[in-house]
Motif scaffolding. Structure first.
Motif, mmCIF file in Angstrom:
data_model
loop_
_atom_site.group_PDB
_atom_site.id
_atom_site.type_symbol
_atom_site.label_atom_id
_atom_site.label_comp_id
_atom_site.label_asym_id
_atom_site.label_seq_id
_atom_site.Cartn_x
_atom_site.Cartn_y
_atom_site.Cartn_z
ATOM 1 N N LEU A 1 7.138 14.378 -1.029
ATOM 2 C CA LEU A 1 5.784 13.841 -0.933
ATOM 3 C C LEU A 1 4.852 14.519 -1.930
ATOM 4 O O LEU A 1 3.994 13.865 -2.538
ATOM 5 C CB LEU A 1 5.250 14.014 0.484
ATOM 6 C CG LEU A 1 5.944 13.216 1.590
ATOM 7 C CD1 LEU A 1 5.345 13.575 2.946
ATOM 8 C CD2 LEU A 1 5.859 11.724 1.344
ATOM 9 N N ALA B 1 0.808 -1.216 0.000
ATOM 10 C CA ALA B 1 0.000 0.000 0.000
ATOM 11 C C ALA B 1 0.846 1.273 0.000
ATOM 12 O O ALA B 1 0.305 2.380 -0.096
ATOM 13 C CB ALA B 1 -0.933 0.012 1.211
ATOM 14 N N HIS B 2 2.156 1.102 0.098
ATOM 15 C CA HIS B 2 3.082 2.240 0.147
ATOM 16 C C HIS B 2 4.221 1.959 -0.831
ATOM 17 O O HIS B 2 5.351 1.680 -0.423
ATOM 18 C CB HIS B 2 3.621 2.435 1.563
ATOM 19 C CG HIS B 2 2.548 2.624 2.590
ATOM 20 N ND1 HIS B 2 1.923 1.563 3.216
ATOM 21 C CD2 HIS B 2 1.965 3.744 3.084
ATOM 22 C CE1 HIS B 2 1.014 2.030 4.058
ATOM 23 N NE2 HIS B 2 1.019 3.348 3.997
ATOM 24 N N ALA C 1 2.606 12.665 -4.711
ATOM 25 C CA ALA C 1 1.157 12.831 -4.743
ATOM 26 C C ALA C 1 0.692 13.312 -6.114
ATOM 27 O O ALA C 1 -0.345 12.867 -6.628
ATOM 28 C CB ALA C 1 0.720 13.812 -3.655
ATOM 29 N N ARG D 1 3.722 6.179 5.518
ATOM 30 C CA ARG D 1 2.670 7.188 5.630
ATOM 31 C C ARG D 1 2.104 7.421 4.239
ATOM 32 O O ARG D 1 2.673 7.002 3.226
ATOM 33 C CB ARG D 1 3.150 8.493 6.239
ATOM 34 C CG ARG D 1 4.219 9.221 5.458
ATOM 35 C CD ARG D 1 4.227 10.718 5.764
ATOM 36 N NE ARG D 1 3.078 11.348 5.115
ATOM 37 C CZ ARG D 1 2.507 12.450 5.530
ATOM 38 N NH1 ARG D 1 2.935 13.071 6.605
ATOM 39 N NH2 ARG D 1 1.467 12.979 4.870
ATOM 40 N N SER D 2 0.979 8.145 4.188
ATOM 41 C CA SER D 2 0.438 8.558 2.898
ATOM 42 C C SER D 2 1.304 9.681 2.326
ATOM 43 O O SER D 2 2.148 10.250 3.021
ATOM 44 C CB SER D 2 -0.997 9.048 3.056
ATOM 45 O OG SER D 2 -1.014 10.347 3.599
ATOM 46 N N THR D 3 1.052 10.012 1.071
ATOM 47 C CA THR D 3 1.756 11.131 0.464
ATOM 48 C C THR D 3 0.993 12.450 0.651
ATOM 49 O O THR D 3 1.332 13.453 0.028
ATOM 50 C CB THR D 3 1.993 10.885 -1.033
ATOM 51 O OG1 THR D 3 0.729 10.664 -1.668
ATOM 52 C CG2 THR D 3 2.891 9.668 -1.234
ATOM 53 N N GLY D 4 0.000 12.438 1.523
ATOM 54 C CA GLY D 4 -0.760 13.647 1.807
ATOM 55 C C GLY D 4 0.076 14.708 2.487
ATOM 56 O O GLY D 4 1.221 14.461 2.910
ATOM 57 N N ALA E 1 0.064 6.820 -3.742
ATOM 58 C CA ALA E 1 -0.717 7.008 -2.511
ATOM 59 C C ALA E 1 0.117 6.946 -1.243
ATOM 60 O O ALA E 1 -0.213 7.597 -0.249
ATOM 61 C CB ALA E 1 -1.825 5.960 -2.431
ATOM 62 N N GLY E 2 1.177 6.133 -1.223
ATOM 63 C CA GLY E 2 1.899 5.920 0.026
ATOM 64 C C GLY E 2 3.381 5.699 -0.185
ATOM 65 O O GLY E 2 3.830 5.289 -1.267
ATOM 66 N N HIS F 1 7.170 4.413 1.988
ATOM 67 C CA HIS F 1 7.744 3.782 3.168
ATOM 68 C C HIS F 1 9.241 4.059 3.218
ATOM 69 O O HIS F 1 9.839 4.546 2.259
ATOM 70 C CB HIS F 1 7.476 2.268 3.191
ATOM 71 C CG HIS F 1 8.230 1.490 2.160
ATOM 72 N ND1 HIS F 1 7.765 1.286 0.883
ATOM 73 C CD2 HIS F 1 9.434 0.858 2.218
ATOM 74 C CE1 HIS F 1 8.622 0.552 0.198
ATOM 75 N NE2 HIS F 1 9.659 0.287 0.987
#
Length: 211
Positions: free
Chosen positions: A157, A130-131, A161, A203-206, A166-167, A169
């Motif tokens: 990040l 997911a990352h 994005a 983490r997310s790339t938000g 999305a993610g 690591h």
């Protein structure tokens, strides 16, 4: 982007930065401190943890520049699986003569690092699915705690994005508690697999927020 009038500038990497970036990598390469003289060839650490990213994904390399030279950087990949394939096919042949494969199993600390270089598949794990992006970030001690690490991370990040990734690591040495505190503040959280030597964070790339 200028962090402040008295702070270095965050900018994209340039080919002329390489020597300074190698120096940053080595001088922060042992638990955040100086690794010069720790291995037979001081270029070993940047050959593993920096140069592949500069060569294969330079568009994801950002530098903190103090007006004279680079004093920090963030590098990484948007797609770890694709990066591993390219590292083995395109990058490893260019450095294998200088840094040959170690014994199996590795005997020394240097052998262990050489094993990471020659077996890039260690970067692949289902827990990272997911990352898919990953990164490395380093900043000379005299330039830390000024917001530069955060600014480097924000640029990296934001680029991910914008690409729809999305993610992200990273893997860090568990004993480097100062680095862990920095990542915690930026919203990274621990991932499996559990390991007493290294810790995996994601983490997310938000946008970055205070934690």
């Amino acid at each position: 982007m200028v962090v402040s009038e008295s702070q270095p500038v965050i900018r994209p990497d340039r080919k002329t930065d390489r020597a300074a970036l190698f120096d940053v990598c080595v001088r922060t390469g042992y638990l955040g401190g100086d690794a010069r003289g720790r291995h037979p060839d001081d270029d070993l650490l940047p050959t593993i943890f920096l140069a592949p990213y500069l060569d294969l994904e330079p568009e994801l390399a950002f530098v903190a520049d103090d007006g004279a030279q680079a004093v920090g950087y963030v590098v990484g990949t948007a797609d770890t699986e694709a990066f591993v394939r390219r590292l083995r096919a395109e990058y490893l042949p260019t450095v294998a003569d200088r840094f040959p494969a170690p014994p199996d199993p590795p005997v020394t600390e240097t052998d262990g690092l050489l094993a990471l270089l020659h077996r890039p598949e260690h970067m692949l794990h289902p827990a990272f699915a997911a990352h898919p992006a990953h990164l490395h970030i380093d900043l000379l001690p005299g330039h830390q705690r000024r917001g530069l690490g955060r600014a480097l991370m924000a640029g990296f990040l934001g680029t991910l994005a914008a690409r729809g990734v999305a993610g992200v690591h990273l893997t860090m040495v568990t004993a480097n508690t100062a680095a862990r505190a920095f990542y915690d503040r930026l919203g990274f959280r621990e991932l499996p697999p559990a390991d007493p030597v290294v810790t995996h964070l994601a983490r997310s790339t938000g946008p970055l927020e205070d934690h």
